[in-house]
Scaffold this motif. Structure first.
Motif, short mmCIF file in Angstrom:
data_model
loop_
_atom_site.label_atom_id
_atom_site.label_comp_id
_atom_site.label_asym_id
_atom_site.label_seq_id
_atom_site.Cartn_x
_atom_site.Cartn_y
_atom_site.Cartn_z
N ARG A 3 -14.49 -0.22 -2.09
CA ARG A 3 -15.36 -1.37 -2.29
C ARG A 3 -14.57 -2.62 -2.65
N TRP A 4 -13.62 -2.49 -3.56
CA TRP A 4 -12.83 -3.65 -3.94
C TRP A 4 -11.93 -4.11 -2.80
N PHE A 21 -17.98 -0.70 -16.64
CA PHE A 21 -17.06 -1.40 -15.75
C PHE A 21 -15.98 -0.43 -15.27
N PRO A 22 -15.27 -0.80 -14.20
CA PRO A 22 -14.17 0.07 -13.74
C PRO A 22 -13.12 0.26 -14.82
N SER A 23 -12.36 1.32 -14.68
CA SER A 23 -11.32 1.62 -15.66
C SER A 23 -10.21 0.57 -15.58
N PRO A 24 -9.45 0.40 -16.66
CA PRO A 24 -8.34 -0.56 -16.62
C PRO A 24 -7.33 -0.26 -15.52
N GLY A 25 -7.18 1.02 -15.15
CA GLY A 25 -6.27 1.34 -14.06
C GLY A 25 -6.73 0.75 -12.75
N ILE A 26 -8.03 0.88 -12.45
CA ILE A 26 -8.57 0.28 -11.22
C ILE A 26 -8.45 -1.24 -11.28
N ILE A 27 -8.75 -1.81 -12.43
CA ILE A 27 -8.66 -3.27 -12.57
C ILE A 27 -7.22 -3.73 -12.36
N ALA A 28 -6.25 -2.96 -12.86
CA ALA A 28 -4.85 -3.34 -12.68
C ALA A 28 -4.45 -3.30 -11.21
N ILE A 29 -4.88 -2.26 -10.49
CA ILE A 29 -4.55 -2.16 -9.06
C ILE A 29 -5.20 -3.30 -8.27
N VAL A 30 -6.48 -3.55 -8.54
CA VAL A 30 -7.18 -4.63 -7.82
C VAL A 30 -6.57 -5.98 -8.15
N ALA A 31 -6.25 -6.20 -9.44
CA ALA A 31 -5.65 -7.48 -9.82
C ALA A 31 -4.28 -7.67 -9.16
N ALA A 32 -3.48 -6.59 -9.10
CA ALA A 32 -2.18 -6.70 -8.44
C ALA A 32 -2.33 -7.02 -6.96
N ALA A 33 -3.29 -6.37 -6.31
CA ALA A 33 -3.53 -6.65 -4.89
C ALA A 33 -4.02 -8.08 -4.68
N SER A 71 0.83 -1.21 0.00
CA SER A 71 0.00 0.00 0.00
C SER A 71 0.86 1.26 0.00
N ILE A 72 1.95 1.24 0.76
CA ILE A 72 2.82 2.41 0.82
C ILE A 72 3.49 2.65 -0.53
N ILE A 94 -3.52 -10.74 -6.63
CA ILE A 94 -2.43 -11.68 -6.89
C ILE A 94 -1.45 -11.69 -5.72
N PHE A 95 -1.15 -10.50 -5.19
CA PHE A 95 -0.20 -10.42 -4.08
C PHE A 95 -0.69 -11.19 -2.85
N VAL A 96 -1.92 -10.91 -2.42
CA VAL A 96 -2.42 -11.57 -1.20
C VAL A 96 -2.58 -13.07 -1.41
N THR A 97 -2.96 -13.49 -2.62
CA THR A 97 -3.11 -14.93 -2.88
C THR A 97 -1.76 -15.63 -2.81
N LEU A 98 -0.77 -15.07 -3.46
CA LEU A 98 0.56 -15.69 -3.42
C LEU A 98 1.15 -15.62 -2.02
N TYR A 99 0.91 -14.53 -1.31
CA TYR A 99 1.47 -14.38 0.03
C TYR A 99 0.84 -15.36 1.02
N CYS A 100 -0.36 -15.81 0.70
CA CYS A 100 -1.02 -16.81 1.56
C CYS A 100 -0.59 -18.23 1.22
N PHE A 101 -0.51 -18.55 -0.07
CA PHE A 101 -0.36 -19.96 -0.47
C PHE A 101 1.07 -20.36 -0.82
N VAL A 102 1.95 -19.40 -1.12
CA VAL A 102 3.32 -19.78 -1.47
C VAL A 102 4.14 -20.21 -0.25
N PRO A 103 4.14 -19.45 0.85
CA PRO A 103 4.91 -19.91 2.02
C PRO A 103 4.38 -21.24 2.54
N GLN A 104 5.27 -22.05 3.04
CA GLN A 104 4.92 -23.36 3.55
C GLN A 104 5.24 -23.43 5.05
N PRO A 105 4.54 -24.26 5.81
CA PRO A 105 3.47 -25.16 5.37
C PRO A 105 2.12 -24.46 5.36
#
Length: 779
Positions: free
Chosen positions: A256-257, A177-189, A60-61, A191-202
């Protein structure tokens, strides 16, 4: 089971279990701990699980700092451009010849761009194109990088059109629909939280005896860390807006997103506790032995999850539009319940409460700051606790104009939230300010007042109630108005661009009028670098032009010569009822509602009247004659403008061209005496006849005022064709402003996105920027 109980009682104090068992079944590691437990704790220790929350903070920063940097770059470059231009004008005025000296004019334009006979000093040399000067306030590589990003992010997604279904009472709608800029920010967020949850093990421990699933802890900490940002993006007065210049109405999309992503993480946090439940492998027996009063182990989690699901579901666009009043009434109270349940559920584990207390601090601070945006909270104003006095006028096409003399200050393009207790006590709706706050536009209400004008079309809910009240109470009735704002506005100033193009569709002109007046004022005062202004307004019927006829007259009369060009496109015909008057007919009376609202409005008027009487007595200082004079002046307060007179519809008539290329259009009423009510003529043709409607299918009607830059045509504007022609006249920096229906925004966005190629590709004329600003059509 007895062995497990004895092991727990030996190595785990009762106090430790009481602190950790509710959220995480944790067994401390000792020399006698199982090897699987020792390996699991070393791989993902519980004490270090708070680091996952920091991941979201860092992301976010990074986004915030990047946005602030771009905002500061544009802010500084715009200020330097205006300051440089002002300095050049000052030098030019010092060396230019007066009007009575001879000067060689530029024959094509009949204007001189260079003074050959200065009063003092040598003849100034011809000024070359300032390639080097641009480097002082323009960084070409950064401009090209921004243009490259805009090339992708300005491109809109196609508009989804829903056909009307009369059986289900579904009207024709356009869903954008939202602008591509909003979609890019939401998609990046996402992807980040999904990988940050499922990549570290166990993801899970081999047994619930070894502790809560690490996957659940990661997702839970990320969800809690999002709370301060979600709340900050939702506040009308927030720090993010102050730092980035982005209005809260645009940040609300990210709010909202962010809530949807928080729900996604909450589900990831919840599901692992059911995959490896605590009631397996003897965990439930141990839990109940220490907590006999708990009816359900995961009760606190469910208590927090339910309000979050409700908040996300009822904020979906179609549900929010369907029950907007209910959404406004429930959203904040349910949010407070949700934050309270989070405090209960997190139980101050790790750093969870730090983020929750930050959320409360942001929430509280924003509400305190918001008090300074209310017109009735300043004790040094006459509107303290009772609001302002407002007049309601019905305009052609049944539009509503609300005039509120106020001591508040606002900028072009901002909006306010309006509450009128005399019409509806609890409803509070946003409306764009269509007037300019300037000394050049004083109010008759007093020297310190400026007329705050709101113009809107009534649809349903509050806007329809305002129209009904104006019809029922007549034009001479006034109301108390409570204002919250102003908010929003443009991040950039139009005066910093060489060329400005303004597109408006229907009532979207309300967001443009104040910008246009402000820009023309700055151009006359030599405070704007703008050389050309193009206005394109598409409206259904020519009667709509009456809304801002005076403002358009000011623009045409006071704008610098050949700088403002306006095109008006009439896209439809006027709707009239069987009696020859516009729709809709007066609404049926509402005796109970009118009585309640009338009592409330009279109460506020009574307080205002007593306050004015006290001020009059104080001002008179015991002089009865002066007091009488002041009371007579006070009686001459604000009153609504008289309702317009609707003329009968035109009769069918055939027309024939009098001159080649010119079509004469009959007036609305042949018997009407125009000399009695003469007004400024913009060259606007009247309502088209049947013959003209047939001609609309093939070509625009020719007009006789194209040379002046102000003309009206029948049909829809071909936006791509128009922008392609205007692009040849664009300066180094161009701003394109659009406020209209989704289809108009899509056309403009597509064209502006394509124009970025000539910026990042190093095109002709040294073009530095083509900036696009879109306004929400609903505000």
């Amino acid at each position: 089971m007895p062995q497990l109980s004895r092991l727990v009682e030996r190595f785990i104090p009762v106090r430790t279990i009481h602190r950790s068992l509710v959220e995480r079944v944790r067994i401390p590691v000792t020399s006698s701990s199982p090897p699987d437990l020792q390996a699991a704790v070393k791989q993902d220790p519980w004490a270090q699980s708070g680091k996952y929350a920091l991941g979201w903070i860092y992301l976010s920063i990074i986004l915030l700092v990047s946005t602030i940097a771009i905002h500061l770059y544009h802010w500084m470059s715009d200020r330097i451009r205006r300051a440089t231009y002002k300095e050049e004008v000052a030098k030019s005025s010092a060396t230019s010849s007066p009007d009575d000296d001879f000067e060689m004019a530029n024959l094509p334009t009949n204007n001189s761009t260079h003074m050959f006979f200065p009063r003092h000093g040598p003849i100034p040399a011809q000024r070359q194109q300032q390639q080097g000067e641009e480097t002082f306030f323009s960084f070409t590589p950064l401009n090209r990088l921004i243009a490259l990003l805009r090339y992708f992010f300005y491109r809109p997604l196609p508009v989804l059109r829903i056909r009307p279904i009369r059986s289900l009472r579904i009207r024709r709608q356009e869903i954008s629909f939202p602008s591509p800029g909003i979609i890019a920010i939401v998609a990046a967020a996402m992807i980040f939280v999904t990988l940050y949850c499922f990549v570290p093990q166990p993801l899970y421990y081999s047994s619930i005896q070894f502790g809560s699933p690490p996957l659940a802890i990661r997702a839970g900490m990320l969800a809690v860390a999002m709370m301060p940002w979600i709340v900050a993006l939702s506040m009308k007065a927030n720090l993010v807006t102050m730092l980035t210049g982005i209005g809260h109405e645009r940040l609300n999309v990210l709010h909202r997103w962010g809530g949807y992503i928080c729900l996604f993480l909450s589900l990831i946090h919840t599901i692992p506790f059911y995959v490896t439940p605590i009631w397996d492998q003897g965990g439930l027996v141990i839990f109940k032995s220490y907590f006999p009063g708990h009816s359900y182990i995961y009760g606190t989690g469910i208590a927090a999850l339910v309000p979050l699901i409700f908040l996300c579901l009822h904020s979906l666009p179609f549900l929010r539009a369907w029950m907007y009043e209910l959404f406004v009434a429930l959203h904040v109270p349910v949010s407070i319940v949700f934050v309270g349940m989070l405090f209960w559920h997190c139980h101050n584990y790790l750093t969870s409460w730090n983020y929750l207390w930050a959320t409360v601090a942001i929430w509280f601070t924003s509400y305190i700051v918001r008090l300074f945006f209310l017109n009735w909270t300043n004790p040094w104003r006459l509107s303290w606790l009772i609001g302002e006095e407002a007049a309601v006028t019905i305009l052609p096409e049944n539009a509503v104009k609300v005039t509120i003399p106020s001591q508040m200050k606002w900028k072009p393009g901002q909006y306010v939230y309006l509450r009128m207790p005399g019409i509806s006590v609890f409803e509070n709706h946003p409306f764009t300010l269509a007037s300019l706050c300037s000394e050049d536009f004083p109010s008759d209400y007093g020297e310190q007042y400026r007329d705050m004008i709101l113009v809107f079309r009534p649809f349903g809910g509050f806007t329809r109630k305002v129209l009904n009240a104006a019809i029922d109470n007549g034009p001479n009735h006034t109301y108390r108005a409570f204002i919250d704002g102003p908010y929003g506005g443009m991040q950039r100033e139009l005066a910093s661009f060489d060329t400005v193009v303004l597109f408006a569709g229907g009532s979207g002109i309300t967001a443009i009028v104040s910008h246009l007046l402000d820009l023309i004022k700055k151009m006359r005062d030599s405070k704007a670098v703008t050389k050309q202004v193009h206005v394109v307004w598409a409206l259904k019927r020519p009667e709509t032009m009456e809304w801002f006829k005076e403002e358009l007259r000011i623009c045409r009369e006071f704008a610098p010569l050949e700088t403002v060009h306006c095109q008006f496109f009439i896209t439809g015909a006027k709707r009239v009822g069987p009696n020859g008057f516009p729709f809709p007919p007066p609404s049926p009376s509402r005796p109970v509602s009118d009585l309640v609202h009338g009592k409330i409005d009279k109460a506020f008027h009574g307080i205002a009247s007593k306050r004015n009487s006290a001020l009059i007595r104080e001002e008179a200082a015991g002089d009865p004659e002066k007091e009488k004079e002041l009371r007579r002046e006070n009686e001459d307060g604000i009153s609504a403008l008289p309702a317009p007179t609707f003329l009968p519809p035109p009769k069918k008539a055939h027309t024939r061209p009098n001159k080649p290329g010119k079509l004469t259009i009959p007036s609305i009423n042949a018997n009407h005496d125009h000399t009695k009510n003469k007004s400024f003529d913009f060259g606007f043709p009247s309502t088209p006849t049947m013959l003209q409607k047939n001609l609309m299918r093939f070509a625009f009607l020719p007009t006789a005022n194209k040379k002046t830059g102000w003309h009206t045509e029948y049909g829809r504007p071909d936006i791509p064709f128009m922008l392609k022609g205007l692009e040849r006249e664009f300066g180094k920096r161009t701003c394109i402003f659009v406020c209209g229906p989704p289809s108009m925004r899509v056309d403009v966005q597509s064209c502006v996105a394509s124009m970025q190629q000539k910026v990042w590709g190093g095109g002709e004329n040294g073009r530095e920027e083509v900036y696009l600003h879109t306004e929400n059509y609903a505000i």
